[in-house]
Design a protein around this motif. Structure first.
Motif, PDB file in Angstrom:
ATOM      1  N   UNK A   1       1.101  -1.205  -0.004  1.00 19.65           N
ATOM      2  CA  UNK A   1       0.312  -0.272   0.639  1.00 19.65           C
ATOM      3  C   UNK A   1       1.170   1.491  -0.370  1.00 19.65           C
ATOM      4  N   UNK A   2       0.621   2.290  -0.705  1.00 20.42           N
ATOM      5  CA  UNK A   2       1.594   3.444  -0.914  1.00 20.42           C
ATOM      6  C   UNK A   2       0.858   4.047   0.152  1.00 20.42           C
ATOM      7  N   UNK A   3       1.779   4.438   1.363  1.00 16.63           N
ATOM      8  CA  UNK A   3       1.571   5.986   2.228  1.00 16.63           C
ATOM      9  C   UNK A   3       1.014   7.539   1.284  1.00 16.63           C
ATOM     10  N   UNK A   4       0.557   7.937   1.927  1.00 11.47           N
ATOM     11  CA  UNK A   4      -0.466   8.553   2.198  1.00 11.47           C
ATOM     12  C   UNK A   4      -0.947   9.451   3.545  1.00 11.47           C
ATOM     13  N   UNK A   5      -1.188  11.233   3.084  1.00  9.61           N
ATOM     14  CA  UNK A   5      -1.378  11.696   4.071  1.00  9.61           C
ATOM     15  C   UNK A   5      -2.190  11.672   4.784  1.00  9.61           C
ATOM     16  N   UNK A   6      -3.838  10.906   4.261  1.00  4.38           N
ATOM     17  CA  UNK A   6      -4.325  10.249   4.805  1.00  4.38           C
ATOM     18  C   UNK A   6      -4.743   9.339   5.508  1.00  4.38           C
ATOM     19  N   UNK A   7      -3.678   8.663   5.290  1.00  2.00           N
ATOM     20  CA  UNK A   7      -3.861   7.358   5.802  1.00  2.00           C
ATOM     21  C   UNK A   7      -3.040   7.395   7.437  1.00  2.00           C
ATOM     22  N   UNK A   8      -1.905   8.129   7.308  1.00  2.00           N
ATOM     23  CA  UNK A   8      -0.845   8.235   8.168  1.00  2.00           C
ATOM     24  C   UNK A   8      -1.693   9.322   9.461  1.00  2.00           C
ATOM     25  N   UNK A   9      -2.826  10.169   9.308  1.00  2.00           N
ATOM     26  CA  UNK A   9      -3.457  11.264  10.202  1.00  2.00           C
ATOM     27  C   UNK A   9      -4.729  10.025  10.187  1.00  2.00           C
ATOM     28  N   UNK A  10      -4.813   8.678  10.677  1.00  2.00           N
ATOM     29  CA  UNK A  10      -5.481   8.054  10.899  1.00  2.00           C
ATOM     30  C   UNK A  10      -4.648   7.462  12.588  1.00  2.00           C
ATOM     31  N   UNK A  11      -2.934   7.417  12.467  1.00  2.00           N
ATOM     32  CA  UNK A  11      -2.696   6.848  13.390  1.00  2.00           C
ATOM     33  C   UNK A  11      -3.116   7.756  14.682  1.00  2.00           C
ATOM     34  N   UNK A  12      -3.138   6.878  16.045  1.00  2.00           N
ATOM     35  CA  UNK A  12      -3.071   7.131  17.117  1.00  2.00           C
ATOM     36  C   UNK A  12      -2.203   7.992  17.528  1.00  2.00           C
ATOM     37  N   UNK A  13      -2.477   9.088  18.200  1.00  2.00           N
ATOM     38  CA  UNK A  13      -1.047   9.693  19.067  1.00  2.00           C
ATOM     39  C   UNK A  13      -0.414   9.282  20.768  1.00  2.00           C
ATOM     40  N   UNK A  14       0.890   9.187  21.112  1.00  2.00           N
ATOM     41  CA  UNK A  14       1.229   8.577  22.253  1.00  2.00           C
ATOM     42  C   UNK A  14       1.776  10.029  22.657  1.00  2.00           C
ATOM     43  N   UNK A  15       2.572   9.837  22.997  1.00  2.00           N
ATOM     44  CA  UNK A  15       2.796  10.638  24.612  1.00  2.00           C
ATOM     45  C   UNK A  15       4.396   9.462  25.762  1.00  2.00           C
ATOM     46  N   UNK A  16       5.589  10.460  25.470  1.00  2.00           N
ATOM     47  CA  UNK A  16       5.978  12.181  25.310  1.00  2.00           C
ATOM     48  C   UNK A  16       5.995  12.300  23.981  1.00  2.00           C
ATOM     49  N   UNK A  17       6.623  13.285  23.320  1.00  2.00           N
ATOM     50  CA  UNK A  17       7.276  13.647  22.470  1.00  2.00           C
ATOM     51  C   UNK A  17       8.311  12.761  21.582  1.00  2.00           C
ATOM     52  N   UNK A  18       9.328  12.794  22.468  1.00  2.00           N
ATOM     53  CA  UNK A  18       9.990  11.478  21.750  1.00  2.00           C
ATOM     54  C   UNK A  18      10.173  10.270  21.300  1.00  2.00           C
ATOM     55  N   UNK A  19       8.555  10.237  21.982  1.00  2.00           N
ATOM     56  CA  UNK A  19       8.192   8.404  21.214  1.00  2.00           C
ATOM     57  C   UNK A  19       7.384   8.731  20.359  1.00  2.00           C
ATOM     58  N   UNK A  20       6.762   9.596  20.170  1.00  2.00           N
ATOM     59  CA  UNK A  20       5.462  10.031  18.659  1.00  2.00           C
ATOM     60  C   UNK A  20       6.908  10.432  17.771  1.00  2.00           C
ATOM     61  N   UNK A  21       7.675  10.886  18.103  1.00  2.00           N
ATOM     62  CA  UNK A  21       8.473  11.566  16.940  1.00  2.00           C
ATOM     63  C   UNK A  21       9.052  10.138  16.213  1.00  2.00           C
ATOM     64  N   UNK A  22      10.173   9.210  17.090  1.00  2.00           N
ATOM     65  CA  UNK A  22      10.317   7.986  17.138  1.00  2.00           C
ATOM     66  C   UNK A  22       8.964   6.819  15.926  1.00  2.00           C
ATOM     67  N   UNK A  23       8.122   6.911  16.759  1.00  2.00           N
ATOM     68  CA  UNK A  23       6.307   6.422  15.793  1.00  2.00           C
ATOM     69  C   UNK A  23       6.407   6.602  14.653  1.00  2.00           C
ATOM     70  N   UNK A  24       6.595   7.792  14.169  1.00  2.00           N
ATOM     71  CA  UNK A  24       6.379   9.081  13.226  1.00  2.00           C
ATOM     72  C   UNK A  24       7.460   7.399  11.607  1.00  2.00           C
ATOM     73  N   UNK A  25       8.733   8.248  12.447  1.00  2.00           N
ATOM     74  CA  UNK A  25       9.901   7.640  11.686  1.00  2.00           C
ATOM     75  C   UNK A  25       9.192   6.378  11.264  1.00  2.00           C
ATOM     76  N   UNK A  26       9.696   5.328  12.145  1.00  2.00           N
ATOM     77  CA  UNK A  26       9.249   3.774  12.107  1.00  2.00           C
ATOM     78  C   UNK A  26       7.870   3.802  10.669  1.00  2.00           C
ATOM     79  N   UNK A  27       6.097   4.472  11.160  1.00  2.00           N
ATOM     80  CA  UNK A  27       5.540   4.469   9.905  1.00  2.00           C
ATOM     81  C   UNK A  27       6.248   5.325   8.596  1.00  2.00           C
ATOM     82  N   UNK A  28       7.389   6.172   8.720  1.00  2.00           N
ATOM     83  CA  UNK A  28       7.523   6.431   7.202  1.00  2.00           C
ATOM     84  C   UNK A  28       6.917   7.839   7.175  1.00  2.00           C
ATOM     85  N   UNK A  29       6.034   8.564   8.141  1.00  2.00           N
ATOM     86  CA  UNK A  29       5.451   9.505   7.709  1.00  2.00           C
ATOM     87  C   UNK A  29       6.100  10.648   7.667  1.00  2.00           C
TER      88      UNK A  29
END
Length: 248
Positions: A79-107
């Protein structure tokens, strides 16, 4: 006031000491230095990009694991990554973990694909995410990942069922593949004494970053190392081909 009165009533013996007065040692000790709390490291922001990388969605798709050819697998949709698919991902805390999660998901990438991998001998699927970046972009993203991962010891959020969770993060030795690599486990309590272990291997190869994800319950099952090496080698070869160099 008590110290002032005692000082005024005591006689001076001439040697700097007061006659008939006894000063507790606690009053003669030097004042304690004010406590200083060292500054805590702050997460490195994940960079954003707008320019297109050398590899397109079509090229990345062609570099994923081929259907019915990869040993031990079946059914591997891409599946191609799209902004709409990325926005459906649930946010997490703290900020450092959110950053790691976004990089893993290719955001942060402007171009990327994800592949679901079904294993013949396991009920839990694995996945890969291939993300392509413009010149020097992958290095800057990986710099943020390496800085933020040590700050992410546990992540909290709300799952799709509306339940709060806190999962433990354990950084593990990275495999020696690609230009840079990190590896960590996310450990989740799934109830009744059971633990889910989710392994993440993130590798930079040139101007691409590929993330491998493997999950299991009550045991740590690694993503097959030979498939990790194959995927990274495929990405490296594609970027060193004459077509990739001319398009860059």
């Amino acid at each position: 006031m008590l110290l002032m009165v005692a000082s005024g009533c005591a006689g001076d013996t001439g040697d700097g000491k007061s006659a008939g007065a006894h000063t507790p040692s606690s009053t003669t000790a030097p004042a304690a230095a004010p406590s200083h709390t060292p500054a805590q490291p702050t997460p490195v922001p994940v960079p954003t990009f707008t320019s297109a990388p050398a590899l397109t969605v079509q090229k990345l798709t062609a570099l994923t694991f081929p259907e019915d050819v990869t040993p031990g697998t079946y059914g591997m949709p891409v599946t191609a990554l799209t902004p709409s698919a990325g926005s459906a991902s649930r946010p997490v805390t703290p900020v450092a973990c959110q950053d790691v999660k976004e990089i893993v998901e290719g955001k942060p990438a402007t171009v990327g694909v994800s592949q679901l991998i079904n294993w013949k001998d396991d009920i839990f699927p694995g996945s890969t995410t291939l993300a392509a970046y413009p010149s020097a972009g992958a290095k800057s993203v990986f710099r943020a990942l390496e800085a933020d991962l040590p700050l992410c010891r546990s992540l909290s959020g709300v799952d799709y069922g509306g339940h709060r969770f806190t999962n433990r993060i354990v950084v593990l030795p990275a495999p020696t593949v690609g230009d840079q690599a990190v590896r960590f486990q996310e450990v989740a309590n799934v109830g009744e004494g059971h633990l889910r272990y989710t392994e993440h291997i993130v590798v930079r190869s040139g101007e691409t970053i590929v993330a491998f994800v493997m999950a299991d319950v009550d045991r740590q099952t690694p993503f097959p190392p030979n498939l990790v090496a194959q995927q990274v080698q495929r990405l490296a070869a594609a970027q060193h081909s004459p077509q990739a160099q001319s398009s860059g």
